[in-house]
Enzyme design. Sequence first.
Site, PDB file in Angstrom:
ATOM      1  N   LYS A  10       0.815  -1.077  -0.117  1.00  0.00           N
ATOM      2  CA  LYS A  10       0.564   0.018   0.342  1.00  0.00           C
ATOM      3  C   LYS A  10       1.001   1.032  -0.260  1.00  0.00           C
ATOM      4  CE  LYS A  10      -4.312  -2.356   1.948  1.00  0.00           C
ATOM      5  NZ  LYS A  10      -5.230  -2.559   3.011  1.00  0.00           N
ATOM      6  N   TYR A  50     -11.613  -2.170  -4.160  1.00  0.00           N
ATOM      7  CA  TYR A  50     -12.766  -2.020  -2.924  1.00  0.00           C
ATOM      8  C   TYR A  50     -14.284  -2.111  -2.769  1.00  0.00           C
ATOM      9  CZ  TYR A  50      -8.441  -2.302   0.146  1.00  0.00           C
ATOM     10  OH  TYR A  50      -7.347  -2.642   0.719  1.00  0.00           O
ATOM     11  N   ASN A 113      -2.392   0.479   7.070  1.00  0.00           N
ATOM     12  CA  ASN A 113      -1.566  -1.164   6.904  1.00  0.00           C
ATOM     13  C   ASN A 113      -0.769  -1.556   6.397  1.00  0.00           C
ATOM     14  OD1 ASN A 113      -3.931  -1.699   5.537  1.00  0.00           O
ATOM     15  ND2 ASN A 113      -4.922  -3.331   7.385  1.00  0.00           N
ATOM     16  N   HIS A 116      -2.151  -5.866   1.286  1.00  0.00           N
ATOM     17  CA  HIS A 116      -3.527  -6.178   0.933  1.00  0.00           C
ATOM     18  C   HIS A 116      -2.906  -7.364   0.737  1.00  0.00           C
ATOM     19  CE1 HIS A 116      -7.309  -6.904  -0.701  1.00  0.00           C
ATOM     20  NE2 HIS A 116      -6.196  -7.402  -1.879  1.00  0.00           N
ATOM     21  N   GLU A 127      -9.186  -9.922  -8.124  1.00  0.00           N
ATOM     22  CA  GLU A 127      -8.561  -8.944  -7.803  1.00  0.00           C
ATOM     23  C   GLU A 127      -7.738  -9.275  -8.819  1.00  0.00           C
ATOM     24  OE1 GLU A 127      -7.769  -8.997  -3.644  1.00  0.00           O
ATOM     25  OE2 GLU A 127      -9.189  -8.419  -3.259  1.00  0.00           O
TER      26      GLU A 127
HETATM   27  P1  RTP Z   1      -7.588  -5.896   2.902  1.00  0.00           P
HETATM   28  O1  RTP Z   1      -8.195  -5.676   1.912  1.00  0.00           O
HETATM   29  O2  RTP Z   1      -6.931  -4.652   2.258  1.00  0.00           O
HETATM   30  O3  RTP Z   1      -6.005  -6.871   2.715  1.00  0.00           O
HETATM   31  O4  RTP Z   1      -7.654  -6.241   4.358  1.00  0.00           O
HETATM   32  P2  RTP Z   1      -8.382  -7.240   5.424  1.00  0.00           P
HETATM   33  O5  RTP Z   1      -9.760  -7.544   4.578  1.00  0.00           O
HETATM   34  O6  RTP Z   1      -7.159  -7.609   6.477  1.00  0.00           O
HETATM   35  O7  RTP Z   1      -9.739  -5.547   6.168  1.00  0.00           O
HETATM   36  P3  RTP Z   1     -10.429  -5.044   5.080  1.00  0.00           P
HETATM   37  O8  RTP Z   1     -11.767  -5.385   6.285  1.00  0.00           O
HETATM   38  O9  RTP Z   1     -11.045  -5.989   4.029  1.00  0.00           O
HETATM   39  O10 RTP Z   1     -10.444  -3.661   5.465  1.00  0.00           O
HETATM   40  C1  RTP Z   1      -9.921  -3.001   3.998  1.00  0.00           C
HETATM   41  C2  RTP Z   1      -9.016  -1.712   4.265  1.00  0.00           C
HETATM   42  O11 RTP Z   1     -10.000  -0.883   4.981  1.00  0.00           O
HETATM   43  C3  RTP Z   1      -8.855  -0.068   5.768  1.00  0.00           C
HETATM   44  N1  RTP Z   1      -9.428  -0.502   7.200  1.00  0.00           N
HETATM   45  N2  RTP Z   1     -10.018   0.629   7.631  1.00  0.00           N
HETATM   46  N3  RTP Z   1     -11.432   2.678   9.527  1.00  0.00           N
HETATM   47  C4  RTP Z   1     -11.436   1.732   9.936  1.00  0.00           C
HETATM   48  O12 RTP Z   1     -12.244   1.520  10.293  1.00  0.00           O
HETATM   49  C5  RTP Z   1     -10.882   0.961   8.695  1.00  0.00           C
HETATM   50  N4  RTP Z   1     -11.554  -0.735   8.420  1.00  0.00           N
HETATM   51  C6  RTP Z   1     -10.248  -1.114   7.692  1.00  0.00           C
HETATM   52  C7  RTP Z   1      -7.717  -1.057   6.001  1.00  0.00           C
HETATM   53  O13 RTP Z   1      -6.987  -1.017   5.189  1.00  0.00           O
HETATM   54  C8  RTP Z   1      -7.767  -2.457   5.390  1.00  0.00           C
HETATM   55  O14 RTP Z   1      -7.422  -2.794   4.712  1.00  0.00           O
HETATM   56 MG    MG Z   2      -9.853  -6.891   3.406  1.00  0.00          MG
END
Ligand code: RTP
Ligand code: MG
Length: 139
Positions: A10, A50, A113, A116, A127
């Site tokens: 990222k 997204y 973070n 991804h 994706e």
């Molecule tokens: P990713 O898709 O980026 O691999 O991350 P992930 O599955 O661990 O988490 P996901 O729930 O899919 O969330 C996508 C990305 O959104 C951001 N995020 N912000 N502010 C918030 O509450 C929040 N929650 C998630 C993070 O960058 C997360 O990786």
């Molecule tokens: Mg995710």
Amino acid sequence: MLQRTFSIIKPDAVNRNLEGEILARIQKAGLRVVAMKKIHMTREQAEGFYHVHKERPFFGSLTEFMCSGPVVCSVLEGDDAIARYRELMGATNPANAAEGTLRKDFALNLEANSVHGSDAPETAAFEISYFFNALEITG
Ligand code: RTP
Ligand code: MG
């Protein structure tokens, strides 16, 4: 089972010049990079990527962050690649990420973070095809 997953390093990590270090950790974990490119997404491209989160309160902030600078997209291949890469990444919130994970070591906060990874075979297929065509993926 040999599987492919999709990875993004990222903007927060690329901005800190960490892509080499992160790719080295991915390769040391036994995952093979079968496609890779650095891109700078438009807002529309980040929103399309997204789209599953479009109703979430963090969608605007997340898509703004994802197009704030270049990212490194790659396709990773290996046995059980989806789960293994998720394990290497660690929890979404770095405060909860286990020792030795990428997010524990590199992430700045819940949004920035660093990495991804696809969360299921169907999302990996979407994706990968969103960013790469068949000619850009090596065997
Ligand atoms: P990713 O898709 O980026 O691999 O991350 P992930 O599955 O661990 O988490 P996901 O729930 O899919 O969330 C996508 C990305 O959104 C951001 N995020 N912000 N502010 C918030 O509450 C929040 N929650 C998630 C993070 O960058 C997360 O990786
Ligand atoms: Mg995710």
